[in-house]
Design a protein around this motif. Sequence first.
Motif, short mmCIF file in Angstrom:
data_model
loop_
_atom_site.label_atom_id
_atom_site.label_comp_id
_atom_site.label_asym_id
_atom_site.label_seq_id
_atom_site.Cartn_x
_atom_site.Cartn_y
_atom_site.Cartn_z
N VAL A 54 0.81 -1.22 0.00
CA VAL A 54 0.00 0.00 0.00
C VAL A 54 0.85 1.27 0.00
CG1 VAL A 54 -1.59 1.34 1.43
CG2 VAL A 54 -2.07 -1.03 0.95
N SER A 55 1.91 1.30 0.78
CA SER A 55 2.73 2.53 0.83
C SER A 55 3.39 2.80 -0.52
CB SER A 55 3.78 2.43 1.93
OG SER A 55 4.69 1.39 1.67
N ILE A 56 3.81 1.76 -1.21
CA ILE A 56 4.41 1.93 -2.53
C ILE A 56 3.37 2.43 -3.53
CG2 ILE A 56 5.51 0.71 -4.45
CD1 ILE A 56 6.73 -1.17 -2.29
N TRP A 57 2.17 1.85 -3.46
CA TRP A 57 1.09 2.29 -4.36
C TRP A 57 0.76 3.76 -4.12
CZ3 TRP A 57 -2.62 -2.42 -3.29
CH2 TRP A 57 -2.12 -3.56 -3.91
N CYS A 58 0.67 4.16 -2.85
CA CYS A 58 0.35 5.56 -2.53
C CYS A 58 1.40 6.51 -3.10
CB CYS A 58 0.24 5.76 -1.03
SG CYS A 58 -1.26 5.14 -0.29
N LYS A 59 2.67 6.19 -2.90
CA LYS A 59 3.74 7.05 -3.41
C LYS A 59 3.74 7.09 -4.93
CE LYS A 59 6.73 6.21 0.53
NZ LYS A 59 7.91 5.49 1.02
N THR A 60 3.53 5.94 -5.55
CA THR A 60 3.50 5.88 -7.02
C THR A 60 2.36 6.71 -7.58
OG1 THR A 60 4.46 3.65 -6.96
CG2 THR A 60 3.36 4.32 -9.00
N ILE A 61 1.17 6.54 -7.01
CA ILE A 61 0.00 7.31 -7.47
C ILE A 61 0.25 8.79 -7.29
CG2 ILE A 61 -2.41 7.82 -6.96
CD1 ILE A 61 -2.71 4.79 -6.30
N ALA A 62 0.73 9.19 -6.12
CA ALA A 62 0.97 10.61 -5.86
C ALA A 62 2.00 11.20 -6.83
CB ALA A 62 1.44 10.81 -4.41
N ASP A 63 3.07 10.48 -7.09
CA ASP A 63 4.10 10.97 -8.00
C ASP A 63 3.59 11.11 -9.43
OD1 ASP A 63 5.92 11.12 -5.93
OD2 ASP A 63 6.90 9.21 -6.41
N ILE A 64 2.85 10.10 -9.90
CA ILE A 64 2.33 10.15 -11.27
C ILE A 64 1.30 11.26 -11.42
CG2 ILE A 64 1.01 8.87 -13.01
CD1 ILE A 64 2.37 6.31 -11.96
N VAL A 65 0.38 11.36 -10.46
CA VAL A 65 -0.64 12.41 -10.53
C VAL A 65 0.02 13.79 -10.52
CG1 VAL A 65 -2.52 13.51 -9.25
CG2 VAL A 65 -2.53 11.04 -9.57
N VAL A 69 -0.32 16.43 -13.55
CA VAL A 69 -0.98 17.72 -13.30
C VAL A 69 -0.04 18.86 -13.65
CG1 VAL A 69 -1.90 19.23 -11.49
CG2 VAL A 69 -2.62 16.85 -11.60
N LYS A 70 1.25 18.72 -13.35
CA LYS A 70 2.22 19.77 -13.71
C LYS A 70 2.28 19.97 -15.22
CE LYS A 70 5.32 19.88 -9.79
NZ LYS A 70 6.72 19.77 -9.35
N HIS A 71 2.07 18.89 -15.98
CA HIS A 71 2.09 19.00 -17.44
C HIS A 71 0.85 19.71 -17.99
CE1 HIS A 71 5.28 15.82 -17.31
NE2 HIS A 71 5.78 16.68 -18.19
N LEU A 72 -0.14 19.96 -17.16
CA LEU A 72 -1.32 20.70 -17.60
C LEU A 72 -1.04 22.19 -17.71
CD1 LEU A 72 -4.18 18.94 -15.58
CD2 LEU A 72 -3.59 18.64 -17.99
N GLY A 73 0.13 22.63 -17.23
CA GLY A 73 0.56 24.01 -17.42
C GLY A 73 0.14 24.99 -16.36
N TYR A 74 0.06 24.55 -15.12
CA TYR A 74 -0.30 25.45 -14.03
C TYR A 74 0.95 26.13 -13.50
CZ TYR A 74 -4.78 23.07 -14.24
OH TYR A 74 -5.97 22.57 -14.67
N ASP A 75 1.38 27.17 -14.22
CA ASP A 75 2.57 27.91 -13.81
C ASP A 75 2.29 28.62 -12.49
OD1 ASP A 75 3.66 27.13 -16.23
OD2 ASP A 75 3.02 28.95 -17.25
N ARG A 76 3.31 28.68 -11.67
CA ARG A 76 3.25 29.36 -10.37
C ARG A 76 2.27 28.72 -9.40
NH1 ARG A 76 3.22 35.74 -11.07
NH2 ARG A 76 3.41 35.50 -8.83
N TYR A 77 1.91 27.48 -9.62
CA TYR A 77 1.06 26.76 -8.68
C TYR A 77 1.90 25.72 -7.94
CZ TYR A 77 -3.62 28.38 -9.86
OH TYR A 77 -4.76 29.13 -10.01
N LYS A 78 1.70 25.66 -6.65
CA LYS A 78 2.25 24.57 -5.84
C LYS A 78 1.22 23.46 -5.88
CE LYS A 78 4.39 22.93 -1.91
NZ LYS A 78 5.71 22.46 -2.01
N ILE A 79 1.62 22.28 -6.30
CA ILE A 79 0.72 21.13 -6.41
C ILE A 79 1.00 20.19 -5.24
CG2 ILE A 79 -0.02 19.20 -7.85
CD1 ILE A 79 -0.63 21.96 -9.06
N VAL A 80 -0.04 19.92 -4.45
CA VAL A 80 0.06 19.02 -3.31
C VAL A 80 -0.89 17.85 -3.56
CG1 VAL A 80 -0.24 18.77 -0.82
CG2 VAL A 80 0.57 20.93 -1.76
N VAL A 81 -0.38 16.63 -3.45
CA VAL A 81 -1.18 15.44 -3.69
C VAL A 81 -1.23 14.60 -2.43
CG1 VAL A 81 -1.47 13.37 -5.12
CG2 VAL A 81 -0.47 15.43 -6.11
#
Length: 130
Positions: A54-65, A69-81
Amino acid sequence: MSKLKGAKDTSAADQNFQIRPPFSKKFKPGAVKEVITNVLNDILGGKIYDPNKVSIWCKTIADIVKSQVKHLGYDRYKIVVEVVIGEQRGEGVRMGSRCLWDSDTDNYASEVYINDSLFCCAAVFGLYYY
């Protein structure tokens, strides 16, 4: 007036202070929710709850998401997952979070994935840097 050695020339035309993002660059929960749904289905589809993974899945999901999301082009946004995975036992689960933010610029998107063995709650917060 003489210029200091090594000082940059900042004329009024060069200064670009932006307090709010343009409408096209605002955090869009609908687009982010679609990213979360796709990632949860790809990673957790057909999985059976395993407390050792479960911990590996959580980290993997958070990193991929976060990456997508960063590739969607939200400049100057801090992204927290935030990702939580638990065993599905037929009991109800409630999740809550609190944030101090600017309702004009900041927003969030969340999604829940459930199968016979596990549940996953994922939330993405977009916080604008001033």
